[in-house]
Design a protein around this motif. Structure first.
Motif, mmCIF file in Angstrom:
data_model
loop_
_atom_site.group_PDB
_atom_site.id
_atom_site.type_symbol
_atom_site.label_atom_id
_atom_site.label_comp_id
_atom_site.label_asym_id
_atom_site.label_seq_id
_atom_site.Cartn_x
_atom_site.Cartn_y
_atom_site.Cartn_z
ATOM 1 N N SER A 124 0.847 -1.187 0.000
ATOM 2 C CA SER A 124 0.000 0.000 0.000
ATOM 3 C C SER A 124 0.884 1.240 0.000
ATOM 4 N N ALA A 125 0.996 1.891 -1.150
ATOM 5 C CA ALA A 125 1.960 2.981 -1.300
ATOM 6 C C ALA A 125 1.461 4.309 -0.746
ATOM 7 N N ASP A 126 0.140 4.499 -0.701
ATOM 8 C CA ASP A 126 -0.402 5.798 -0.315
ATOM 9 C C ASP A 126 -0.584 5.900 1.202
ATOM 10 N N VAL A 127 -0.375 7.082 1.726
ATOM 11 C CA VAL A 127 -0.607 7.315 3.146
ATOM 12 C C VAL A 127 -2.084 7.146 3.471
ATOM 13 N N SER A 128 -2.963 7.604 2.570
ATOM 14 C CA SER A 128 -4.401 7.441 2.744
ATOM 15 C C SER A 128 -4.877 6.327 1.823
ATOM 16 N N ALA A 129 -5.256 5.187 2.383
ATOM 17 C CA ALA A 129 -5.636 4.019 1.588
ATOM 18 C C ALA A 129 -6.960 4.251 0.881
ATOM 19 N N GLY A 130 -7.017 3.879 -0.406
ATOM 20 C CA GLY A 130 -8.242 3.994 -1.169
ATOM 21 C C GLY A 130 -9.179 2.827 -0.923
ATOM 22 N N LEU A 131 -10.304 2.821 -1.640
ATOM 23 C CA LEU A 131 -11.334 1.804 -1.443
ATOM 24 C C LEU A 131 -10.805 0.405 -1.731
ATOM 25 N N ALA A 132 -10.102 0.242 -2.855
ATOM 26 C CA ALA A 132 -9.588 -1.080 -3.230
ATOM 27 C C ALA A 132 -8.576 -1.583 -2.207
ATOM 28 N N ILE A 133 -7.694 -0.702 -1.750
ATOM 29 C CA ILE A 133 -6.689 -1.094 -0.763
ATOM 30 C C ILE A 133 -7.352 -1.522 0.539
ATOM 31 N N ARG A 134 -8.373 -0.788 0.966
ATOM 32 C CA ARG A 134 -9.047 -1.138 2.218
ATOM 33 C C ARG A 134 -9.719 -2.506 2.123
ATOM 34 N N LEU A 135 -10.289 -2.794 0.944
ATOM 35 C CA LEU A 135 -10.900 -4.106 0.744
ATOM 36 C C LEU A 135 -9.839 -5.200 0.733
ATOM 37 N N GLU A 136 -8.768 -4.997 -0.025
ATOM 38 C CA GLU A 136 -7.728 -6.011 -0.145
ATOM 39 C C GLU A 136 -6.984 -6.218 1.171
ATOM 40 N N ALA A 137 -6.888 -5.170 1.978
ATOM 41 C CA ALA A 137 -6.201 -5.289 3.263
ATOM 42 C C ALA A 137 -6.901 -6.287 4.184
ATOM 43 N N ARG A 138 -8.211 -6.432 4.021
ATOM 44 C CA ARG A 138 -8.949 -7.397 4.830
ATOM 45 C C ARG A 138 -8.619 -8.836 4.446
ATOM 46 N N LEU A 139 -8.135 -9.034 3.204
ATOM 47 C CA LEU A 139 -7.884 -10.379 2.691
ATOM 48 C C LEU A 139 -6.399 -10.729 2.650
ATOM 49 N N ALA A 140 -5.529 -9.727 2.760
ATOM 50 C CA ALA A 140 -4.088 -9.962 2.594
ATOM 51 C C ALA A 140 -3.490 -10.681 3.798
ATOM 52 N N SER A 141 -2.503 -11.523 3.515
ATOM 53 C CA SER A 141 -1.773 -12.202 4.589
ATOM 54 C C SER A 141 -0.839 -11.233 5.300
ATOM 55 N N ARG A 142 -0.136 -10.395 4.509
ATOM 56 C CA ARG A 142 0.731 -9.353 5.060
ATOM 57 C C ARG A 142 0.549 -8.090 4.234
ATOM 58 N N ILE A 143 0.768 -6.942 4.866
ATOM 59 C CA ILE A 143 0.618 -5.643 4.215
ATOM 60 C C ILE A 143 1.905 -4.852 4.420
ATOM 61 N N ALA A 144 2.532 -4.459 3.335
ATOM 62 C CA ALA A 144 3.746 -3.654 3.395
ATOM 63 C C ALA A 144 3.417 -2.206 3.077
#
Length: 213
Positions: A124-144
């Motif tokens: 997740s490159a942005d300081v403010s996560a967008g809609l897609a990132i917020r959704l994918e963050a719920r499913l990701a094993s790890r978040i960098a």
């Protein structure tokens, strides 16, 4: 053999961290890497991937943004339909891990990976996560994330600060004077470069344009 499924973006900028990670994996001794990208047919994206020798599988979909309810419903249907070809790619490649830099085009790849129990690493490159990132963050094993501030709204137990992945060719840039000359600028005059990305680019461009005088 390390098999990587890559996804993200829909614009060329999202491909660069993906390329940096692939290059790092390829540089590891005694490790063969097979990488396949799942994304759009955007010309700039395809040109970048081809130059790196990474094949791409197309997903046809649109972003979930805007105020037109019909377009939003249409794009939501296209995103749901893209899940089947995403599952097909995963079944063919059988990746060890899916790496995504976010964006609407990567949502089917992340969901399909979760369904097939393939671990997902989200950058997740942005300081403010967008809609897609917020959704994918719920499913990701790890978040960098590149900086500590970008981790604020993400799961603390799965998020870590990695810095921003940089391709090796960015570390061997030409000398400043020759670079300016090659672009047609006077090497002896000061040159100001202003750049931005994602949600901040437009406001930055407008502010600089208004203040040039």
């Amino acid at each position: 053999m390390l098999r990587l499924l890559l996804s993200g973006g829909g614009t060329g900028g999202h491909v660069f961290p993906v390329l940096a990670v692939v290059n790092a994996a390829r540089s590891l001794p005694s490790l063969e890497v097979e990488a396949v990208h799942m994304g759009t047919r955007a010309a700039v994206e395809q040109r970048i991937l081809a130059s790196a020798g990474i094949p791409s599988r197309e997903l046809s979909l649109g972003g979930l943004r805007g105020s037109n309810p019909l377009r939003l419903a249409w794009n939501a249907g296209r995103m749901a339909a893209a899940l089947r070809p995403a599952l097909k790619v995963i079944d063919e490649l059988r990746p060890h891990v899916t790496f995504t830099s976010g964006g609407y085009v990567s949502v089917p790849a992340v969901i399909a990976s979760r369904l097939r129990k393939v671990p997902v690493l989200l950058f997740s490159a942005d300081v403010s996560a967008g809609l897609a990132i917020r959704l994918e963050a719920r499913l990701a094993s790890r978040i960098a994330v590149p900086v500590e501030e970008a981790a604020a709204a993400l799961s603390p137990d799965r998020t870590f600060v990695s810095g921003y992945p940089v391709r090796p060719d960015m570390l061997t840039l030409p000398a400043r004077a020759s670079a300016k000359a090659s672009l047609g600028f006077d090497p002896d005059r000061p040159l100001l470069l202003v750049f931005g990305g994602s949600q901040g680019a437009r406001s930055l461009n407008e502010a600089i344009g208004a203040g040039l005088d």
